[in-house]
Each structure stands twice: as C-alpha cells, then as structure tokens.
Design a protein around this motif. Structure first.
Motif, PDB file in Angstrom:
ATOM      1  N   GLN A 169      18.731  12.003 -16.904  1.00 48.55           N
ATOM      2  CA  GLN A 169      18.070  12.770 -17.907  1.00 48.55           C
ATOM      3  C   GLN A 169      18.786  12.650 -19.342  1.00 48.55           C
ATOM      4  O   GLN A 169      18.185  12.788 -20.430  1.00 48.55           O
ATOM      5  N   VAL A 170      20.095  13.123 -19.332  1.00 45.99           N
ATOM      6  CA  VAL A 170      20.943  12.867 -20.626  1.00 45.99           C
ATOM      7  C   VAL A 170      20.752  11.480 -21.260  1.00 45.99           C
ATOM      8  O   VAL A 170      20.575  11.477 -22.449  1.00 45.99           O
ATOM      9  N   ARG A 171      20.853  10.397 -20.321  1.00 49.27           N
ATOM     10  CA  ARG A 171      20.582   9.146 -20.814  1.00 49.27           C
ATOM     11  C   ARG A 171      19.439   9.101 -21.481  1.00 49.27           C
ATOM     12  O   ARG A 171      19.131   8.412 -22.560  1.00 49.27           O
ATOM     13  N   ARG A 172      18.376   9.623 -20.839  1.00 50.47           N
ATOM     14  CA  ARG A 172      16.714   9.509 -21.343  1.00 50.47           C
ATOM     15  C   ARG A 172      16.672  10.099 -22.566  1.00 50.47           C
ATOM     16  O   ARG A 172      16.292   9.786 -23.611  1.00 50.47           O
ATOM     17  N   LEU A 173      17.517  11.445 -22.888  1.00 47.02           N
ATOM     18  CA  LEU A 173      17.513  11.862 -23.990  1.00 47.02           C
ATOM     19  C   LEU A 173      18.184  11.248 -25.299  1.00 47.02           C
ATOM     20  O   LEU A 173      17.427  11.118 -26.478  1.00 47.02           O
ATOM     21  N   VAL A 174      19.120  10.361 -24.898  1.00 45.20           N
ATOM     22  CA  VAL A 174      19.847   9.641 -25.914  1.00 45.20           C
ATOM     23  C   VAL A 174      18.962   8.293 -26.237  1.00 45.20           C
ATOM     24  O   VAL A 174      19.029   8.185 -27.693  1.00 45.20           O
ATOM     25  N   GLN A 175      18.300   7.887 -25.178  1.00 39.99           N
ATOM     26  CA  GLN A 175      17.410   6.742 -25.461  1.00 39.99           C
ATOM     27  C   GLN A 175      16.301   7.383 -26.319  1.00 39.99           C
ATOM     28  O   GLN A 175      15.767   6.584 -27.077  1.00 39.99           O
ATOM     29  N   ALA A 176      15.800   8.442 -26.319  1.00 42.14           N
ATOM     30  CA  ALA A 176      14.751   9.056 -26.963  1.00 42.14           C
ATOM     31  C   ALA A 176      15.265   9.329 -28.580  1.00 42.14           C
ATOM     32  O   ALA A 176      14.348   9.925 -29.307  1.00 42.14           O
ATOM     33  N   GLY A 177      16.462   9.281 -28.878  1.00 39.32           N
ATOM     34  CA  GLY A 177      16.870   9.586 -30.052  1.00 39.32           C
ATOM     35  C   GLY A 177      17.877  10.626 -30.254  1.00 39.32           C
ATOM     36  O   GLY A 177      18.229  11.041 -31.433  1.00 39.32           O
ATOM     37  N   ALA A 178      18.172  11.453 -29.322  1.00 42.64           N
ATOM     38  CA  ALA A 178      19.075  12.418 -29.504  1.00 42.64           C
ATOM     39  C   ALA A 178      20.644  12.143 -29.932  1.00 42.64           C
ATOM     40  O   ALA A 178      21.112  11.241 -29.036  1.00 42.64           O
ATOM     41  N   LYS A 179      21.099  12.380 -30.651  1.00 45.11           N
ATOM     42  CA  LYS A 179      22.469  12.049 -31.161  1.00 45.11           C
ATOM     43  C   LYS A 179      23.702  12.963 -30.727  1.00 45.11           C
ATOM     44  O   LYS A 179      24.689  12.614 -30.617  1.00 45.11           O
ATOM     45  N   TYR A 180      23.304  14.251 -30.542  1.00 42.34           N
ATOM     46  CA  TYR A 180      24.319  15.247 -29.825  1.00 42.34           C
ATOM     47  C   TYR A 180      23.792  15.834 -28.791  1.00 42.34           C
ATOM     48  O   TYR A 180      22.978  16.735 -28.759  1.00 42.34           O
ATOM     49  N   VAL A 181      24.175  15.518 -27.364  1.00 40.38           N
ATOM     50  CA  VAL A 181      23.757  16.079 -26.532  1.00 40.38           C
ATOM     51  C   VAL A 181      25.108  16.897 -25.643  1.00 40.38           C
ATOM     52  O   VAL A 181      26.069  16.036 -25.579  1.00 40.38           O
ATOM     53  N   VAL A 182      24.991  18.092 -25.695  1.00 37.97           N
ATOM     54  CA  VAL A 182      26.202  19.201 -25.016  1.00 37.97           C
ATOM     55  C   VAL A 182      25.718  19.153 -23.732  1.00 37.97           C
ATOM     56  O   VAL A 182      24.353  20.009 -23.309  1.00 37.97           O
ATOM     57  N   VAL A 183      26.162  18.847 -22.594  1.00 37.14           N
ATOM     58  CA  VAL A 183      25.926  18.951 -21.180  1.00 37.14           C
ATOM     59  C   VAL A 183      26.933  19.585 -20.344  1.00 37.14           C
ATOM     60  O   VAL A 183      28.149  19.327 -20.467  1.00 37.14           O
ATOM     61  N   THR A 184      26.614  20.441 -19.482  1.00 37.55           N
ATOM     62  CA  THR A 184      27.524  20.932 -18.399  1.00 37.55           C
ATOM     63  C   THR A 184      26.641  20.811 -17.099  1.00 37.55           C
ATOM     64  O   THR A 184      25.480  20.939 -17.086  1.00 37.55           O
ATOM     65  N   GLY A 185      27.641  20.870 -15.904  1.00 38.78           N
ATOM     66  CA  GLY A 185      27.044  20.961 -14.780  1.00 38.78           C
ATOM     67  C   GLY A 185      27.075  22.553 -14.107  1.00 38.78           C
ATOM     68  O   GLY A 185      26.781  23.294 -14.779  1.00 38.78           O
ATOM     69  N   THR A 186      27.509  22.566 -12.891  1.00 33.10           N
ATOM     70  CA  THR A 186      27.746  23.810 -12.267  1.00 33.10           C
ATOM     71  C   THR A 186      29.080  24.230 -12.458  1.00 33.10           C
ATOM     72  O   THR A 186      30.172  23.489 -12.298  1.00 33.10           O
ATOM     73  N   TYR A 187      29.317  25.645 -12.246  1.00 38.28           N
ATOM     74  CA  TYR A 187      30.694  26.040 -12.218  1.00 38.28           C
ATOM     75  C   TYR A 187      31.010  26.279 -10.689  1.00 38.28           C
ATOM     76  O   TYR A 187      29.940  25.896  -9.823  1.00 38.28           O
ATOM     77  N   ASP A 188      32.017  26.254 -10.000  1.00 36.87           N
ATOM     78  CA  ASP A 188      32.489  26.181  -9.040  1.00 36.87           C
ATOM     79  C   ASP A 188      31.778  27.503  -8.026  1.00 36.87           C
ATOM     80  O   ASP A 188      32.294  28.602  -8.003  1.00 36.87           O
ATOM     81  N   LEU A 189      30.672  27.188  -7.378  1.00 38.59           N
ATOM     82  CA  LEU A 189      29.995  28.188  -6.620  1.00 38.59           C
ATOM     83  C   LEU A 189      30.836  28.746  -5.406  1.00 38.59           C
ATOM     84  O   LEU A 189      30.682  29.635  -5.042  1.00 38.59           O
ATOM     85  N   GLY A 190      31.799  28.162  -5.146  1.00 35.69           N
ATOM     86  CA  GLY A 190      32.505  28.345  -4.066  1.00 35.69           C
ATOM     87  C   GLY A 190      33.711  29.657  -4.528  1.00 35.69           C
ATOM     88  O   GLY A 190      34.218  30.336  -3.505  1.00 35.69           O
ATOM     89  N   LYS A 191      33.662  29.704  -5.770  1.00 34.28           N
ATOM     90  CA  LYS A 191      34.501  31.045  -6.240  1.00 34.28           C
ATOM     91  C   LYS A 191      33.454  32.124  -6.386  1.00 34.28           C
ATOM     92  O   LYS A 191      34.070  33.392  -6.937  1.00 34.28           O
TER      93      LYS A 191
END
Length: 318
Positions: A169-191
C-alpha cells in the motif's frame, strides 16, 4: 535452514530500516518541507475519532501521535467521517476482514487507500502521508491461535505477510504520486499488559517483529519517498526506562472502562480505551503517568512523545 532464513531476513530488515531512516540525508532550514496537508491511513494507533472517540484516554488533550505531529507544523487533521483527511479506523487490519474485533464492515487500510484514491484524492508536492498498521493484524492472529484455527508458526508467517501487504500500500501511494510517506508498523505487543495477562509475550513479540520486517523488506527500494518511523524502538524505551519519559507505570492500564463486547479484539469484558475518559481512570491515577491506556493502546503522553519523535525524524529527513 529456518534459523539461517530468519537471520537473513532480519539482516535485510535492519538494512531496510537504516535505508529508510537515513536516505537522502538531513534537511536544512532552507530545504525543510513546509507541508500543505497531512493525509492519514491506519488502525487504532492512528485513528483520531472515526467513530467519535480515540483509542487512548479521551480527556480533551492532544492524545494521538498524528495530531501531535501535525500540530508541530501548525496544521490540523480531522477524521474522514467528519470531512477530514484521516481515514485511519480502529481495529482495521491491513488487507483482511473481519477486523480485529470481528466486524466485517470496518475498512481495511487497503480499503482506506482505495477510498481516498477513488474519491479523486491526489497528492500535492508538499503533502505528507502518515500511515500505520499491524496492531490489529497481530491481535486478530493471536485470536486465531487461541481459537485453534492457526498455529503459532502460522501466526508469525501471517503477520509478516500482513507487513508486506502494508508495504504494498505504501508503494501504491508512491505510484499514485505521494512524494512523502511516513510509515510505521506496530510496536512490540509482547511488551503490553495484554501479553503479560495471557502469557504470550514471546509469540506476540515475534509476530510484531515479523510484521515490521515484512513491511521494511517490501519498501526497501522506496527510500526517496518513504520514511520509516520505528515505533517499536520508541515504545520499548518507555517500557524499559519509563522514568526517563515521565512515566511511573509501564505495566498497568490506567483506564477502567470495561467493554462488555470484544471492543479491541482481545476478548469480551476487557478494558477498552475507546470508552475511556478522564473520569474512568484508576483511583488517584494521572493518565500521563502511565504508558498504557488499556491492555494494548497508549496514553496521551505516550502518543505525544511518539508524535514528537516522528516530527524530529521527519524534520531530520525532509
């Protein structure tokens, strides 16, 4: 062979993380971007009230990392349900339904991106996209393991695949013209308090790590347009040395807002911070002294500090 494969993928993820954190060097006062708009997609970590409340203590403070980040630029952000540009929705999984709480009508992160693009959404030269996923995917996978429909090994594999789906989906946004994408996943749910309650710290940590690994490997070649924010690293700091960040409790949820339904996907009768206000806290507790609002989600102070961290990373990059 399995150990070698894990070592190889971990190395690739580490390289990808370093690339996405450092690509293009640091910005200067002259070159720093002045954002026109912020657009957001994600799950409960990024949801700023799609259904009226947020997954934190709803006490009127700045209580979401995206809101803190955009405020540092003097900007605002509102839920898409209110006509704004934040499509993030609590319990949303990256690409699979039903959501973490079993609701098949919740738009996935993939659906959110589709909604924006199908509605004529475009990206200006100074627009910044904020994006996350992973919390709800790992929660849903844990529920499947508990129900016996998925093995722990399958859970870890599924979490990595979900991370790859977010990268797509990040790639999809870049291909759609997004020049700046700030992405994060999940924090450690084991904590989280949830992990300790169910005794699954190791499995949840592994699944969280693999989600982030899948994401990083998928977007490793997008360094010119993508900045990875390592939320797992930063939340681990809270948990490891809470006093250094103004917390005195990193193990107990501060909210007491019990949800009779399976509100956040960890079972019925659990505390759900989407129902939490300043009046539904532990006796004599201050919300900002705690890391966790409920067994999974963060307090306003944890969100604000995460938002500041993301802002500093963004400013250092662009």
């Amino acid at each position: 062979m399995a150990v070698k494969w894990m070592r190889r993928t971990a190395l690739v993820a580490a390289v990808a993380s370093a690339t996405l954190l450092a690509a293009c060097g640091s910005s200067t006062t002259e070159s720093a971007i002045t954002p026109d708009r912020f657009i957001a997609f994600g799950d409960g970590l990024t949801d700023i009230g799609q259904k009226g409340t947020r997954y934190t203590v709803n006490n009127g403070s700045v209580n979401n990392w995206t809101l803190q980040l955009v405020s540092r630029y003097g900007k605002t952000l509102a839920p898409a349900a209110s006509g704004g540009l934040s499509y993030a929705t609590g319990n949303a999984r990256t690409a699979t339904k039903p959501d973490a709480a079993g609701n098949a009508s919740t738009p996935t992160v993939t659906d959110q991106v589709s909604q924006y693009l199908a509605g004529g959404g475009t990206f200006g030269k100074s627009d910044i996209v904020l994006m996350n996923a992973g919390v709800s995917d790992v929660i849903a996978h844990m529920a499947a393991v508990t129900a016996g429909s998925m093995t722990p090994t399958q859970m870890v594999d599924a979490s990595r695949q979900a991370g790859q789906a977010l990268g797509q989906q990040v790639r999809r946004l870049v291909q759609a013209g997004a020049k700046y994408v700030v992405v994060t996943g999940t924090y450690d749910l084991g904590k989280t308090p949830w992990a300790k309650t169910i005794g699954r710290e190791g499995l949840l940590s592994d699944a969280s790590s693999r989600f982030n690994e899948g994401l990083l490997v998928e977007v490793v070649d997008l360094g010119a347009n993508v900045l990875y924010i390592d939320t797992a690293y930063y939340v681990n700091l809270y948990v490891g040395t809470p006093g250094s960040y103004g917390f005195n409790n990193a193990t107990t949820p501060v909210c007491i807002s019990v949800d009779a339904s399976n509100g956040i996907g960890i079972g019925a009768g659990q505390v759900n911070s989407a129902l939490c206000t300043g009046s539904t806290l532990l006796a004599n507790a201050a919300a900002d002294a705690y890391v966790f609002a409920d067994p999974v989600y963060l307090t306003p102070s944890a969100h604000r500090q995460l938002g500041n961290y993301a802002y500093d990373r963004l400013r250092a990059r662009w």
